[in-house]
Design an enzyme around this catalytic site. Structure first.
Site, mmCIF file in Angstrom:
data_model
loop_
_atom_site.group_PDB
_atom_site.id
_atom_site.type_symbol
_atom_site.label_atom_id
_atom_site.label_comp_id
_atom_site.label_asym_id
_atom_site.label_seq_id
_atom_site.Cartn_x
_atom_site.Cartn_y
_atom_site.Cartn_z
ATOM 1 N N ARG A 35 -3.638 -3.031 13.091
ATOM 2 C CA ARG A 35 -4.469 -2.934 13.623
ATOM 3 C C ARG A 35 -5.166 -4.236 13.547
ATOM 4 O O ARG A 35 -5.084 -5.465 12.714
ATOM 5 C CB ARG A 35 -5.593 -2.876 12.259
ATOM 6 C CG ARG A 35 -5.107 -1.005 11.792
ATOM 7 C CD ARG A 35 -6.090 -0.814 10.566
ATOM 8 N NE ARG A 35 -5.901 0.697 10.606
ATOM 9 C CZ ARG A 35 -4.902 1.606 9.584
ATOM 10 N NH1 ARG A 35 -4.382 0.177 9.029
ATOM 11 N NH2 ARG A 35 -5.085 2.628 9.321
ATOM 12 N N ASP A 54 -2.181 -5.055 3.861
ATOM 13 C CA ASP A 54 -2.119 -5.735 4.789
ATOM 14 C C ASP A 54 -2.975 -7.021 5.122
ATOM 15 O O ASP A 54 -3.793 -7.301 4.153
ATOM 16 C CB ASP A 54 -2.706 -4.849 6.173
ATOM 17 C CG ASP A 54 -1.291 -3.469 5.482
ATOM 18 O OD1 ASP A 54 -0.422 -3.907 5.812
ATOM 19 O OD2 ASP A 54 -2.085 -2.734 6.284
ATOM 20 N N GLU A 89 0.676 -1.491 -0.250
ATOM 21 C CA GLU A 89 -0.167 -0.084 -0.348
ATOM 22 C C GLU A 89 0.510 1.032 0.125
ATOM 23 O O GLU A 89 0.511 2.220 -0.638
ATOM 24 C CB GLU A 89 -0.776 0.155 1.450
ATOM 25 C CG GLU A 89 -1.406 -1.185 1.500
ATOM 26 C CD GLU A 89 -1.506 -2.353 2.180
ATOM 27 O OE1 GLU A 89 -2.461 -2.551 3.213
ATOM 28 O OE2 GLU A 89 -0.470 -1.934 2.424
#
Length: 908
Positions: free
Chosen positions: A324, A99, A12
């Site tokens: 996260r 991710d 990303e």
């Protein structure tokens, strides 16, 4: 010789690409997509030409065709897509290394859909960016997880339908250009409900006593003649005494308390009973996203957005695992590393006898499967990494390292001691006093928190050992004191406590908390006062409308159940289309979003936007903000509510005071030159005076004429800094309207005028302007004085630095003084190195050191992510290339150089 093909790895972010590229060999090309490359259309211009005339295209979801989304490539990503396609031509394999969560899986899927690769595709997943983890990920790839993709796509479609169906309701019934959001509206409701509690709160007063003994401890009065003295726990959230406590407590007032003090003078305390109890305290589980945000908020004073920015940098640079996550599990590798660190630093006796395994309460399983921890199979201490980390990165890594290592350490052991004392007053009343104390007998995991003070309960705030005493022993009292107290309204949510509440309710997910809190501030529903989240009156109107007419959609349990349903889709236990159909059309007799948002006739806009304070005084929310209205018709009186006034502060008394002040308009008299009335009023940029043109009444039925561009404009002037709406006089107004003042001409024949501008008073002659030092010079400076100023070389305006508006104290981390200053673009805080502009709701009076440190941390995080401001960058670039040749603006050049950069929002 054929060109050697390479493996293309797409991640990303550029930072992640650089780090991963360093761990892979020359046979790999690592490139960043820079986030999502496509999404639902954000505006009409994004809709492809072939879809322009299709009704559902603006909404971006084809409801009649199984809720198929219309995805378009983001305009600023078209060049990136072309670049990735070009790179793919020289690759024999595509590795998608986004991710390992729903959003990461969706980004990978969008890349496949857009790039349409003809080479093998592999999904590369990892939880940390270390050499070992990246090499292991290359060797252990998997296929795309379409259940995760379905869950993320369902969430995106759900949020789009919710926002696009409810926002127009708000535009028509409350205010244009505002919006509703599935989770944001619920978060706003929580904050509004807390403010309602504060508005309903009635303060109660009580007094208590304590005894200062010559042994160095303080004892608090517990009972008088067997009746318990009122304490904080006896009062409810509304401020009143709890019903069950009314008959059982002694509520002391000031007179009774002082009388007791007098009657106890000279009386010693006698030890009545002693109780010692050993206590064990266990370490907390390693960090999840929400607990990290909560801890960073309470320990460092950061908001969720800042915490996630700094954590992102730590992750992308290989210092921590993925940030996260809902999981509190640690891998065996991490457990071994934590135990080894604890043993090396604190001794074997401080390590738990066996590895600790934590069980989480979260039901969802879409996020990475390990807690946030230091990366690698051995943990570097914060001290070892200090030279590599920025100040904020060090502070957050320090929290993560301590929490992780402490989670595998032994329990802390304490000895809690409670002593009760008898004392008889001079008028024969029997009283009991109590003293609490504790001592840590074995620090255990607390050794890792040597510089962190753990939170204590109200009843046991004295964390110190009491002296040795025996039953029956007399203890001399140096002084008896009494003190008055008032119940305090429920504390407003801060970012950490709101995150905690959302997590408790099961609303939102780790990756969304920061954006939720930022969004409700950006929408004007909430602002910060210090660290507290304060709702605006607009939030009251919006929340009231949604609660009344869309009850189900802002219900806490219903919103949480949607998250659980999305988890079922992610686990392959539910179908995307069936779930969206039930939500949109309803099921089991319950109406869906389509039906709920269709009938707007039942919504009374006036009722939604009105809150009654008294029979003839109302709070109204209008197109330009909140205001007060008193009376109706010709006797109606209006007054703007100050933007910085919190809803719980607008009492009836405060409203009457605001209505009594000059607010909307104040007549000052008539301009003797133009014969027009002059009024003083408050505007968007502060108080000002203006002439009022007479209103021409058009014949009934006639169309209103548009104002001509050359129509005369009323003279206006801002008030000087020494003036207010209350104090400005007719004479002041005439002087202000006389500006600009012509002083004479210079040698070139240019008029020299003195004017009051946005940044203060100045002289102007042709295109040459000079700053004046005070507002008094607007009316006192002469032509000779002006010519003398112009006779000197023009200096870049620096002047004498303004004194600080407020000294806030020292930054505990750097010992630098933090001050509040007034700058060209408004008030800002600075530590001498970083400047951060105040946000909406921040005021000089309410600004605290904690809030200032949060603003500075946010600015540093923004600069670390985005680099220096464009202004600084341009100066540096100009210095390096004094004569850059302008490119030829041919068609090919424009196409090659016309790559549009995404606008980044300034964070301070």
């Amino acid at each position: 010789m054929a060109k050697e093909l390479k493996k293309l790895v797409i991640v990303e972010s550029p930072a992640k690409a650089r780090k991963i590229g360093g761990y892979l060999g020359d046979e790999y090309i690592v490139e960043a997509s820079v986030g999502h490359i496509r999404d639902l259309p954000q505006r009409a211009a994004d809709i492809p030409k072939e879809y322009k005339k299709i009704a559902w295209a603006k909404e971006g979801v084809d409801i009649e065709n199984d809720f198929a989304p219309l995805y378009v490539i983001n305009p600023d990503k078209k060049a990136k897509v072309a670049e990735l396609k070009e790179l793919m031509k020289g690759a024999d394999e595509l590795l998608l290394a986004t991710d390992e969560d729903r959003e990461g899986e969706a980004i990978a899927w969008h890349l496949v859909e857009v790039l349409q690769p003809k080479i093998p595709i592999k999904r590369m997943v990892f939880n940390e960016i270390t050499k070992e983890a990246i090499q292991a990920a290359v060797e252990n790839t998997r296929d795309l997880d379409y259940h995760l993709i379905d869950a993320q796509e369902t969430r995106r479609v759900l949020d789009r339908l919710y926002g696009y169906r409810l926002s127009p309701v708000l535009w028509k019934k409350v205010m244009p250009r505002i919006s509703a959001g599935r989770v944001q509206s619920v978060a706003t409701r929580l904050i509004v409900e807390k403010e309602r509690e504060r508005m309903a709160f009635i303060s109660s007063a009580w007094w208590d006593l304590n005894a200062q003994t010559d042994l160095g401890f303080t004892a608090r009065l517990l009972t008088v003649d067997g009746k318990k003295v009122a304490a904080t726990a006896d009062f409810g959230a509304d401020g009143a005494v709890k019903e069950k406590s009314l008959a059982n407590i002694l509520l002391l007032d000031e007179t009774a308390a002082r009388s007791l003090v007098e009657s106890l003078k000279g009386t010693p305390l006698t030890v009545k009973s002693m109780e010692e109890s050993p206590r064990t305290e266990k370490p907390k589980a390693p960090f999840t996203t929400s607990t990290l945000q909560q801890d960073a908020g309470s320990r460092l004073g950061w908001g969720a957005q800042i915490t996630m920015r700094v954590a992102q940098r730590l992750y992308e640079n290989g210092y921590i695992t993925y940030m996260r996550t809902d999981s509190i599990n640690l891998s065996q590798q991490a457990i071994s590393a934590a135990r080894a660190s604890a043993k090396a630093l604190y001794g074997a006796d401080h390590v738990a006898d066996s590895p600790r395994v934590y069980q989480g309460k979260s039901k969802n399983a879409q996020e990475a499967h390990e807690a946030i921890r230091p990366a690698g199979d051995s943990f570097k201490t914060p001290g070892e990494l200090a030279p590599e980390l920025s100040r904020d990165e060090f502070a957050l890594y320090d929290l993560i390292w301590k929490r992780t290592v402490a989670s595998q350490m032994a329990d802390a052991k304490k000895m809690q001691m409670r002593v009760d004392f008898d004392a008889t007053t001079n008028d024969k009343k029997e009283t009991i006093f109590r003293a609490n104390g504790s001592v840590i007998t074995f620090p255990g995991f607390l050794a890792a928190y040597d510089d962190i003070v753990e939170e204590k309960t109200d009843e046991e705030s004295e964390d110190k050992r009491l002296p040795a005493m025996t039953v029956g022993q007399a203890v001399k009292v140096n002084e008896y004191n009494c003190e008055g107290h008032e119940t305090k309204p429920p504390a407003r949510y801060t970012e950490p406590t709101l995150v905690k509440k959302l997590e408790e309710l099961g609303i939102g997910r780790p990756s969304t908390f920061a954006s939720i809190i930022q969004t409700i501030q950006d929408r004007g529903y909430v602002y910060k006062r210090g660290r507290a989240l304060v709702p605006t009156f607009l939030a009251f109107s919006v929340t009231g409308l949604l609660e009344t007419h869309f009850t189900k959609l802002v219900d806490y349990e219903f919103t949480a159940s949607m998250e659980e349903d999305l988890d079922k889709i992610a686990a392959g236990e539910a179908g995307r289309v069936d779930w969206l159909r039930d939500f949109f059309y309803g099921h089991d007799g319950q109406p869906g979003l389509n039906e709920l948002s269709a009938d707007l006739g039942a919504i009374d806009a006036r009722e939604v936007n009105t809150m009654r304070l008294a029979p003839d005084i109302e709070i109204r929310v209008g197109r330009y903000g909140a205001y007060l209205q008193q009376g109706e018709g010709e006797t109606r009186k209006l007054a703007n509510i100050p933007e910085t006034m919190a809803p719980d502060e607008l009492t009836l008394e405060a409203a009457i005071e605001i209505l009594a002040k000059p607010s909307g308009e104040r007549d000052l008299g008539v301009d003797p030159v133009t014969n027009l009335p002059i009024i003083a009023k408050s505007g968007r940029f502060g108080p000002y005076i203006t002439e009022v043109f007479p209103v021409e009444v058009a014949p009934e039925g006639a169309k209103k004429k548009r104002k001509k561009a050359d129509a005369p404009k009323p003279k206006t002037a801002s008030l000087l800094s020494t003036m207010t709406l209350d104090t400005v006089t007719y004479e002041d107004a005439i002087r202000l309207l006389s500006l600009p003042r012509v002083l004479g001409t210079n040698s070139a024949g240019d008029d020299i005028t003195v004017q009051n501008g946005r940044y203060g008073p100045y002289l102007k002659a042709g295109a040459d302007s000079r700053t004046l030092t005070s507002e008094d010079q607007l009316f006192s400076i002469s032509l000779d004085e002006a010519l003398e100023i112009y006779s000197k070389p023009k200096e870049r305006r620096r002047g004498v630095a303004k004194p600080p508006l407020k000294e806030l104290g020292k930054d505990p981390a750097t010992e630098k003084e933090v001050i509040l200053k007034d700058g060209r673009f408004g008030m800002y805080v600075t530590d001498g190195e970083t400047n951060a502009t105040l946000r909406r709701g921040d005021t000089l009076e309410a600004l605290t050191l904690d809030r200032a440190l949060e603003l500075l941390a946010g600015r540093r995080a923004w600069e670390a992510e985005n680099g220096p401001s464009p202004k600084k960058s341009r100066k540096k670039a100009a210095a390096k290339s004094p004569k850059a040749k302008a490119p030829s603006l041919t068609k090919n050049t424009v196409k090659a150089t016309g790559k549009k950069k995404a606008a980044k929002k300034k964070d301070s």
